[in-house]
Motif scaffolding. Structure first.
Motif, PDB file in Angstrom:
ATOM      1  N   GLU A 522       6.600   5.253   0.881  1.00  0.00           N
ATOM      2  CA  GLU A 522       6.364   6.486   0.148  1.00  0.00           C
ATOM      3  C   GLU A 522       6.891   6.367  -1.270  1.00  0.00           C
ATOM      4  O   GLU A 522       7.655   5.460  -1.589  1.00  0.00           O
ATOM      5  CB  GLU A 522       7.049   7.662   0.868  1.00  0.00           C
ATOM      6  N   GLU A 523       6.491   7.297  -2.108  1.00  0.00           N
ATOM      7  CA  GLU A 523       6.998   7.319  -3.479  1.00  0.00           C
ATOM      8  C   GLU A 523       8.510   7.495  -3.463  1.00  0.00           C
ATOM      9  O   GLU A 523       9.031   8.316  -2.701  1.00  0.00           O
ATOM     10  CB  GLU A 523       6.361   8.468  -4.264  1.00  0.00           C
ATOM     11  N   PRO A 524       9.253   6.762  -4.291  1.00  0.00           N
ATOM     12  CA  PRO A 524      10.715   6.860  -4.287  1.00  0.00           C
ATOM     13  C   PRO A 524      11.209   8.179  -4.849  1.00  0.00           C
ATOM     14  O   PRO A 524      10.513   8.860  -5.604  1.00  0.00           O
ATOM     15  CB  PRO A 524      11.143   5.687  -5.172  1.00  0.00           C
ATOM     16  N   ASP A 525      12.423   8.509  -4.473  1.00  0.00           N
ATOM     17  CA  ASP A 525      13.101   9.688  -5.003  1.00  0.00           C
ATOM     18  C   ASP A 525      13.285   9.525  -6.509  1.00  0.00           C
ATOM     19  O   ASP A 525      13.684   8.474  -6.993  1.00  0.00           O
ATOM     20  CB  ASP A 525      14.475   9.804  -4.320  1.00  0.00           C
ATOM     21  N   MET A 534       8.157   1.143  -8.364  1.00  0.00           N
ATOM     22  CA  MET A 534       7.693   0.493  -7.137  1.00  0.00           C
ATOM     23  C   MET A 534       6.530   1.255  -6.515  1.00  0.00           C
ATOM     24  O   MET A 534       6.614   2.446  -6.279  1.00  0.00           O
ATOM     25  CB  MET A 534       8.847   0.378  -6.125  1.00  0.00           C
ATOM     26  N   LYS A 535       5.429   0.549  -6.246  1.00  0.00           N
ATOM     27  CA  LYS A 535       4.261   1.174  -5.643  1.00  0.00           C
ATOM     28  C   LYS A 535       4.533   1.485  -4.171  1.00  0.00           C
ATOM     29  O   LYS A 535       5.244   0.766  -3.480  1.00  0.00           O
ATOM     30  CB  LYS A 535       3.059   0.236  -5.748  1.00  0.00           C
ATOM     31  N   SER A 536       3.902   2.557  -3.672  1.00  0.00           N
ATOM     32  CA  SER A 536       4.027   2.929  -2.262  1.00  0.00           C
ATOM     33  C   SER A 536       2.650   2.879  -1.609  1.00  0.00           C
ATOM     34  O   SER A 536       1.621   3.080  -2.270  1.00  0.00           O
ATOM     35  CB  SER A 536       4.617   4.336  -2.125  1.00  0.00           C
ATOM     36  N   THR A 537       2.630   2.615  -0.307  1.00  0.00           N
ATOM     37  CA  THR A 537       1.356   2.510   0.407  1.00  0.00           C
ATOM     38  C   THR A 537       0.569   3.819   0.346  1.00  0.00           C
ATOM     39  O   THR A 537      -0.636   3.821   0.104  1.00  0.00           O
ATOM     40  CB  THR A 537       1.588   2.133   1.879  1.00  0.00           C
ATOM     41  N   LYS A 538       1.264   4.929   0.555  1.00  0.00           N
ATOM     42  CA  LYS A 538       0.569   6.221   0.620  1.00  0.00           C
ATOM     43  C   LYS A 538      -0.063   6.590  -0.715  1.00  0.00           C
ATOM     44  O   LYS A 538      -1.243   6.971  -0.782  1.00  0.00           O
ATOM     45  CB  LYS A 538       1.547   7.305   1.090  1.00  0.00           C
ATOM     46  N   GLU A 539       0.715   6.505  -1.796  1.00  0.00           N
ATOM     47  CA  GLU A 539       0.190   6.878  -3.107  1.00  0.00           C
ATOM     48  C   GLU A 539      -0.847   5.874  -3.605  1.00  0.00           C
ATOM     49  O   GLU A 539      -1.837   6.251  -4.225  1.00  0.00           O
ATOM     50  CB  GLU A 539       1.344   6.980  -4.124  1.00  0.00           C
ATOM     51  N   GLU A 540      -0.624   4.580  -3.312  1.00  0.00           N
ATOM     52  CA  GLU A 540      -1.566   3.564  -3.776  1.00  0.00           C
ATOM     53  C   GLU A 540      -2.904   3.686  -3.059  1.00  0.00           C
ATOM     54  O   GLU A 540      -3.965   3.493  -3.661  1.00  0.00           O
ATOM     55  CB  GLU A 540      -0.974   2.166  -3.569  1.00  0.00           C
ATOM     56  N   ALA A 541      -2.881   4.032  -1.783  1.00  0.00           N
ATOM     57  CA  ALA A 541      -4.132   4.222  -1.039  1.00  0.00           C
ATOM     58  C   ALA A 541      -4.947   5.364  -1.648  1.00  0.00           C
ATOM     59  O   ALA A 541      -6.172   5.262  -1.798  1.00  0.00           O
ATOM     60  CB  ALA A 541      -3.826   4.512   0.429  1.00  0.00           C
ATOM     61  N   ILE A 554     -10.627   2.890   3.489  1.00  0.00           N
ATOM     62  CA  ILE A 554      -9.241   2.489   3.229  1.00  0.00           C
ATOM     63  C   ILE A 554      -8.308   3.059   4.294  1.00  0.00           C
ATOM     64  O   ILE A 554      -8.428   4.227   4.666  1.00  0.00           O
ATOM     65  CB  ILE A 554      -8.797   2.957   1.824  1.00  0.00           C
ATOM     66  N   GLU A 555      -7.397   2.223   4.774  1.00  0.00           N
ATOM     67  CA  GLU A 555      -6.423   2.652   5.790  1.00  0.00           C
ATOM     68  C   GLU A 555      -5.045   2.163   5.355  1.00  0.00           C
ATOM     69  O   GLU A 555      -4.920   1.211   4.590  1.00  0.00           O
ATOM     70  CB  GLU A 555      -6.794   2.060   7.154  1.00  0.00           C
ATOM     71  N   ILE A 556      -3.989   2.834   5.834  1.00  0.00           N
ATOM     72  CA  ILE A 556      -2.630   2.388   5.521  1.00  0.00           C
ATOM     73  C   ILE A 556      -1.925   1.916   6.787  1.00  0.00           C
ATOM     74  O   ILE A 556      -2.259   2.352   7.900  1.00  0.00           O
ATOM     75  CB  ILE A 556      -1.796   3.493   4.829  1.00  0.00           C
ATOM     76  N   LEU A 557      -0.954   1.020   6.604  1.00  0.00           N
ATOM     77  CA  LEU A 557      -0.177   0.479   7.718  1.00  0.00           C
ATOM     78  C   LEU A 557       1.249   0.236   7.236  1.00  0.00           C
ATOM     79  O   LEU A 557       1.463  -0.389   6.203  1.00  0.00           O
ATOM     80  CB  LEU A 557      -0.787  -0.838   8.206  1.00  0.00           C
ATOM     81  N   HIS A 558       2.222   0.744   7.971  1.00  0.00           N
ATOM     82  CA  HIS A 558       3.625   0.515   7.616  1.00  0.00           C
ATOM     83  C   HIS A 558       4.499   0.636   8.854  1.00  0.00           C
ATOM     84  O   HIS A 558       4.020   0.988   9.950  1.00  0.00           O
ATOM     85  CB  HIS A 558       4.087   1.484   6.519  1.00  0.00           C
TER      86      HIS A 558
END
Length: 727
Positions: A522-525, A534-541, A554-558
């Motif tokens: 996720e996006e950092p605090d 730093m890029k996050s999976t959720k925001e980048e997707a 597009i799908e996310i995985l973490h």
């Protein structure tokens, strides 16, 4: 005060300090003595700001003013600020991130020493998180003379800096250790290394080494002390590993001698030709099988180098053999030998199951799968070309009576309910993801000790392999199968992303799939200033769907996704239902998607070289040309050089050696990944030290296998054995 005295008894501690020490695992005086400095600051103490330049580590004496506790304008990080002025009249800014309380600890106009690295920004020279002292860092004396040099009387200072935790500073560690040394507690510790060994390698005694490490008068003292502790750690690891190997080889093992013709016929059915490295590995393992003592071998090779094929061929040699058992009438055959294969995840276990089904579908061999989600068996009675789900109880029954000679699974394999009739061979994939205790559980299932093959795609330096896998013989697969094209790897710093996305569009248009890897979920605090980019999976997707690939699936995985959902996502990716998988490094190991030909790694500087190499291996599963793009916003020359190393390295082994030279010992993740301290990891850079420690351990065990003459060493080795060490 004794080494075993608790820190709360020996010193007055606040609740905050107690919590901080507990987080660091420091409970006793002994623990504190072995909490080593992470680095030292060497500098001229009599220098002034008029003589010094940006980038120097310095100790200065002067006056602080304009103290204030505040927060960052955008980041909201709590901090303390001050202005420092020395005898030259030049002023610099001091700042302490996450330490606003320092503004209350110091007084305006107070004179003190500050230690740190001079940096420069738009406001001029400054220091971030400097170490402060009111009376000079080294000035404590004991009855035998100066234990600690006095900075302002000495032209050179050598200040230890310690790993900290919120509530405990490096300065607290330093002054507390002074008190411990003044009480001569370090002299009460028994040295575990024999005096003959210390003399042979010119190593200081334990008490001397502790003083030299925490309060060095000169750089050579600290180096000698670190050398001693590095040697000691590797020596004991080698002792524990070599002793474990000797104990294991005392067991009986099945002697397996398959007909050469049969093995060759099995290999001829493969849709590819074995590499020379694979042929050599198979030959070596089959030779080990004949000896009647349990094999212990590590098979290391890059992703796609063919470890599974070697595992299948050697498994064939086992399951097509019948054991010999002596009774009154002489040799008598009974049942077939069995193989167990353990993988760290359900996805990887299922992948191995499907691979082994393809290898053995033409033979009357049943293959079983056991995971937390359920069990399967091949072949199905209804459709001999397919596998079928079966109950756990039924699978365990067939394994126990020998009807299923090949069983593949996750940790479920080592449960007490799993029993084999003739387990002769165990294979552990991604060895470093299991503890040695788990490995041992699988290896002691029956009366006969099974031959053991550990497999790993994690590239590690030779010195590290010799240390952490000291109980295993090492076999390398250093060739890739013919026809497999190397991944075209490009490092992209700042601009140039347009070409990356152009290539991605071309690959998608050709029906291929791609991975996008991000360092965060996720996006950092916003308060964490250093990780804002730093890029996050959720925001980048979301961004990729909106700006770059509006028509792509597009799908996310973490790691926070439930295991069952992860498996469903990977199955959809394998089935071609997903075009772009935006993920964290959770896809690092064991995911086989032949149609995925491109991987884009955001924030490449946030990953280790070995990890980047593993991620790149995700697109090395087909004969199509594949691409790996390493994206980074870093402006650091060292970071750029390190990432570029991945572009030029020919294989994972070469990369691991380069990584060892490029990165500091503290950056090698020893404590987290291998169970080796930062000091021990420093030894890993020295092949002569590792070989010397290994040789001394072997010599000692040869002369005294049970270490009866060395009770202190025996206790230490037993302590190591009790830990889930290394992996």
């Amino acid at each position: 005060m004794t080494p075993e005295t608790s820190l709360s008894e020996a010193f007055r501690l606040t609740e905050t300090q107690k919590s901080a020490l507990t987080r660091l695992g420091l409970l006793s005086v002994r623990d504190l003595l072995f909490h080593f400095p992470s680095r030292y600051v060497a500098s001229l103490s009599e220098g002034t700001l008029g003589d010094l330049q940006e980038g120097e580590h310095v100790v200065l004496y002067g006056k602080v003013s304009k103290l204030e506790a505040t927060k960052g304008f955008r980041s909201k990080i709590p901090m303390a600020k001050a202005v420092f002025e020395d005898a030259s009249g030049i002023k610099i800014n001091l700042i302490w991130f996450h330490q606003p309380y320092i503004a209350k600890m110091l007084r305006d106009g107070e004179r003190l020493y500050v230690t740190g690295k001079l940096t420069r920004d738009s406001r001029g020279l400054g220091m971030a998180n400097p170490h402060t002292s009111k009376s000079g860092v080294f000035e404590k004396k004991d009855k035998n003379g100066p234990l600690f040099e006095d900075n302002h009387k000495n032209t050179e200072s050598y200040t230890p800096l310690y790993p900290e935790s919120r509530g405990i500073t490096s300065r607290w560690f330093y002054y507390t250790l002074q008190k411990i040394f003044a009480a001569h507690v370090h002299e009460k510790l028994e040295d575990p290394l024999p005096s003959a060994l210390l003399k042979k390698y010119n190593l200081p005694s334990l008490s001397s080494a502790l003083v030299w490490l925490h309060a060095p008068r000169r750089q050579s003292d600290a180096q000698a002390a670190r050398k001693r502790f590095a040697f000691e750690e590797i020596f004991f690891i080698q002792l524990e590993r070599q002793k474990a190997r000797g104990d294991y080889q005392k067991n009986d093992a099945f002697s397996i001698s398959p007909a050469k013709k049969d093995v060759e016929e099995f290999i001829q059915r493969f849709p590819f030709t074995l590499t020379n490295a694979q042929e050599s590995a198979v030959h070596t393992i089959l030779n080990d099988f004949k000896k009647g003592i349990p094999m212990s071998r590590l098979l290391e090779g890059d992703v796609g180098s063919g470890k599974t094929a070697v595992a299948a061929i050697t498994s064939y040699a086992v399951v097509m053999s019948r054991p010999q058992k002596e009774d009154g009438a002489g040799a008598q055959t009974f049942g077939n030998l069995q193989t167990a294969i353990m993988a760290p995840t359900e996805i990887l276990a299922r992948q191995h199951f499907e691979d082994f089904v393809q290898y053995f579908e033409h033979l009357p061999i049943q293959v079983g799968l056991i995971t937390g989600s359920g069990c399967r068996k091949f072949p199905s009675k209804v459709n001999p070309k397919e596998s079928t789900p079966i109950s756990r109880a039924q699978l365990l029954k067939w394994v126990a009576n020998g009807e299923i000679p090949i069983l593949i699974g996750t940790h479920a394999l080592i449960q007490k309910s799993v029993s084999f009739k003739h387990l002769a061979y165990t294979i552990i994939d991604e060895q470093h993801r299991f503890g040695t205790r788990q490995r041992a559980e699988l290896s002691k299932k029956e009366g006969y000790a099974p031959h053991l093959l550990s497999m790993s795609a994690t590239p590690i330096p030779r010195t590290l392999a010799l240390t952490i896998y000291g109980d295993l013989d090492l076999t390398l697969l250093d060739e890739m199968p013919k026809g497999r094209k190397p991944v075209i790897t490009e490092a992209v710093f700042g601009s140039g992303k347009e070409k990356v996305y152009e290539r991605a569009h071309e690959e998608l248009a050709a029906g291929r799939q791609l991975y996008v890897i991000c360092p965060r979920i996720e996006e950092p605090d916003g308060a964490k200033e250093r990780v804002l980019q730093m890029k996050s999976t959720k925001e980048e997707a979301v961004r990729l769907k909106k700006e770059e690939f509006p028509n792509a699936r597009i799908e996310i995985l973490h790691s926070k996704i439930k295991p069952k959902e992860k498996e469903e996502i990977m199955q959809r990716m394998l089935g071609g239902e997903i075009d772009i998988l935006v993920a964290t490094s959770v896809v690092e190991v064991g995911v086989n998607i032949p149609n995925a030909t491109t991987i884009i790694i955001e924030g490449a500087e946030r990953f280790g070289l070995a990890q980047l190499h593993q991620l790149r291996g995700r697109v090395l599963r087909s004969t199509h040309q594949s691409y790996c793009f390493l994206l980074s916003e870093s402006k650091s020359k060292e970071t750029k050089e390190r990432i570029k190393t991945l572009v030029s390295a020919k294989n994972g082994f070469e990369l691991a050696e380069k990584d060892l030279l490029l990165r500091g010992a503290g950056e090698l993740s020893g404590k987290r990944q291998w169970g080796i301290s930062d000091v021990g990891m420093e030894a890993i850079r020295n092949i002569k030290m590792v070989e010397a420690a290994r040789e001394e351990a072997q010599t000692m065990l040869h002369k005294d296998p049970e270490l009866k003459k060395f009770p202190l060493i025996a206790r230490r080795v037993e302590t190591l054995k009790e830990r889930t060490y290394f992996e």
